[in-house]
Scaffold this motif. Structure first.
Motif, mmCIF file in Angstrom:
data_model
loop_
_atom_site.group_PDB
_atom_site.id
_atom_site.type_symbol
_atom_site.label_atom_id
_atom_site.label_comp_id
_atom_site.label_asym_id
_atom_site.label_seq_id
_atom_site.Cartn_x
_atom_site.Cartn_y
_atom_site.Cartn_z
ATOM 1 N N LEU A 58 -5.702 0.595 9.408
ATOM 2 C CA LEU A 58 -6.108 -0.349 8.367
ATOM 3 C C LEU A 58 -4.986 -1.367 8.233
ATOM 4 O O LEU A 58 -3.871 -1.010 7.859
ATOM 5 C CB LEU A 58 -6.323 0.360 7.029
ATOM 6 N N ARG A 86 -3.663 -4.914 6.516
ATOM 7 C CA ARG A 86 -3.896 -5.883 5.447
ATOM 8 C C ARG A 86 -3.679 -7.281 6.006
ATOM 9 O O ARG A 86 -2.693 -7.549 6.678
ATOM 10 C CB ARG A 86 -2.945 -5.624 4.276
ATOM 11 N N THR A 87 -4.642 -8.151 5.723
ATOM 12 C CA THR A 87 -4.559 -9.542 6.172
ATOM 13 C C THR A 87 -4.778 -10.447 4.964
ATOM 14 O O THR A 87 -5.061 -9.967 3.869
ATOM 15 C CB THR A 87 -5.651 -9.848 7.227
ATOM 16 N N TRP A 122 -8.610 -6.276 4.095
ATOM 17 C CA TRP A 122 -8.262 -5.221 5.038
ATOM 18 C C TRP A 122 -9.178 -5.267 6.254
ATOM 19 O O TRP A 122 -10.372 -5.502 6.138
ATOM 20 C CB TRP A 122 -8.397 -3.852 4.368
ATOM 21 N N GLU A 123 -8.588 -5.036 7.422
ATOM 22 C CA GLU A 123 -9.347 -4.921 8.667
ATOM 23 C C GLU A 123 -9.114 -3.524 9.208
ATOM 24 O O GLU A 123 -8.001 -3.005 9.148
ATOM 25 C CB GLU A 123 -8.879 -5.953 9.693
ATOM 26 N N SER A 151 -0.591 -6.152 13.568
ATOM 27 C CA SER A 151 -0.318 -7.077 12.474
ATOM 28 C C SER A 151 0.843 -7.992 12.835
ATOM 29 O O SER A 151 1.985 -7.702 12.503
ATOM 30 C CB SER A 151 0.003 -6.303 11.193
ATOM 31 N N ARG A 178 2.510 4.588 6.828
ATOM 32 C CA ARG A 178 2.531 3.202 6.361
ATOM 33 C C ARG A 178 3.648 2.470 7.098
ATOM 34 O O ARG A 178 4.795 2.914 7.125
ATOM 35 C CB ARG A 178 2.779 3.141 4.861
ATOM 36 N N ALA A 235 -9.750 4.386 1.236
ATOM 37 C CA ALA A 235 -10.389 3.117 1.594
ATOM 38 C C ALA A 235 -11.177 2.556 0.419
ATOM 39 O O ALA A 235 -11.154 1.338 0.176
ATOM 40 C CB ALA A 235 -11.301 3.309 2.804
ATOM 41 N N LEU A 249 -8.799 0.985 -1.986
ATOM 42 C CA LEU A 249 -8.245 -0.257 -1.440
ATOM 43 C C LEU A 249 -9.302 -1.356 -1.327
ATOM 44 O O LEU A 249 -8.973 -2.504 -1.045
ATOM 45 C CB LEU A 249 -7.637 -0.009 -0.058
ATOM 46 N N CYS A 263 -11.844 -1.284 0.887
ATOM 47 C CA CYS A 263 -12.198 -1.525 2.301
ATOM 48 C C CYS A 263 -13.005 -0.370 2.894
ATOM 49 O O CYS A 263 -12.936 -0.123 4.101
ATOM 50 C CB CYS A 263 -10.936 -1.779 3.117
#
Length: 176
Positions: free
Chosen positions: A7, A9-10, A14-15, A38, A59, A163, A166, A168
């Motif tokens: 996962l 973060r953009t 989230w992608e 990323s 993380r 998820a 978050l 997502c």
């Protein structure tokens, strides 16, 4: 059965992407794999789940050291993926010395083969790994998931609950 996903973060949210960890042998390699997803040094969560047994979250924030949480260290230790996460540092033990005398060739020129002491070594290693959660339960706190919540997550639905918190869950389920 395992499920692994990244996962990332953009700016758009989230992608999620599924990933294979078969070629990953260490936490450093896992962190590098996460960083590759990323390019802007955003947060990446590596999610690993062994159905009904344990889950782990790694993380990675840019070039910072990876932060790890494992729901059940003893169960994870019996897993190839779990062994990636359970580093000597996380377990609070001295790193193994690859040049240790017990790994050298005997004086007569023969290598040490498996013997009766190997079972004792496995038992000792298992006793060094605590049952239950291990690692940084605060690794998601700034994302809105406090340590108490992380510690209470059940292995069967932990990644879905994370998820969902978050925002997502749809992108995670799309790669599941």
């Amino acid at each position: 059965m395992y499920f692994t996903a990244l996962l990332a973060r953009t700016d758009e949210g989230w992608e999620a992407s599924d990933t294979e960890l078969d070629d990953v042998e260490s936490l450093d390699e896992l962190a590098e794999l996460a960083r590759e997803t990323s390019p802007d040094d955003e947060t990446v969560l590596v999610c690993i789940e062994q159905e009904g047994s344990w889950f782990g979250i790694v993380r990675v924030d840019g070039e910072d050291d990876p932060r790890v949480f494992v729901s059940d260290a003893a169960r994870a230790m019996r897993s190839a993926y779990g062994e990636i996460l359970l580093t000597d540092e996380l377990l609070g033990r001295e790193p193994e010395d690859p040049g240790a005398l017990d790994q050298l060739v005997d004086l007569d020129g023969t290598e040490d083969g498996p013997g009766e002491d190997d079972a004792d070594d496995d038992d000792q290693l298992a006793s060094e790994v605590p049952r239950g959660p291990l690692g940084d339960s605060q690794l998601l706190a700034d994302l809105g998931i406090d340590a108490d919540t992380v510690l209470k997550l059940a292995p069967d639905d932990a990644l879905s609950e994370i998820a969902d918190a978050l925002g997502c869950s749809e992108v995670l389920e799309a790669v599941r």
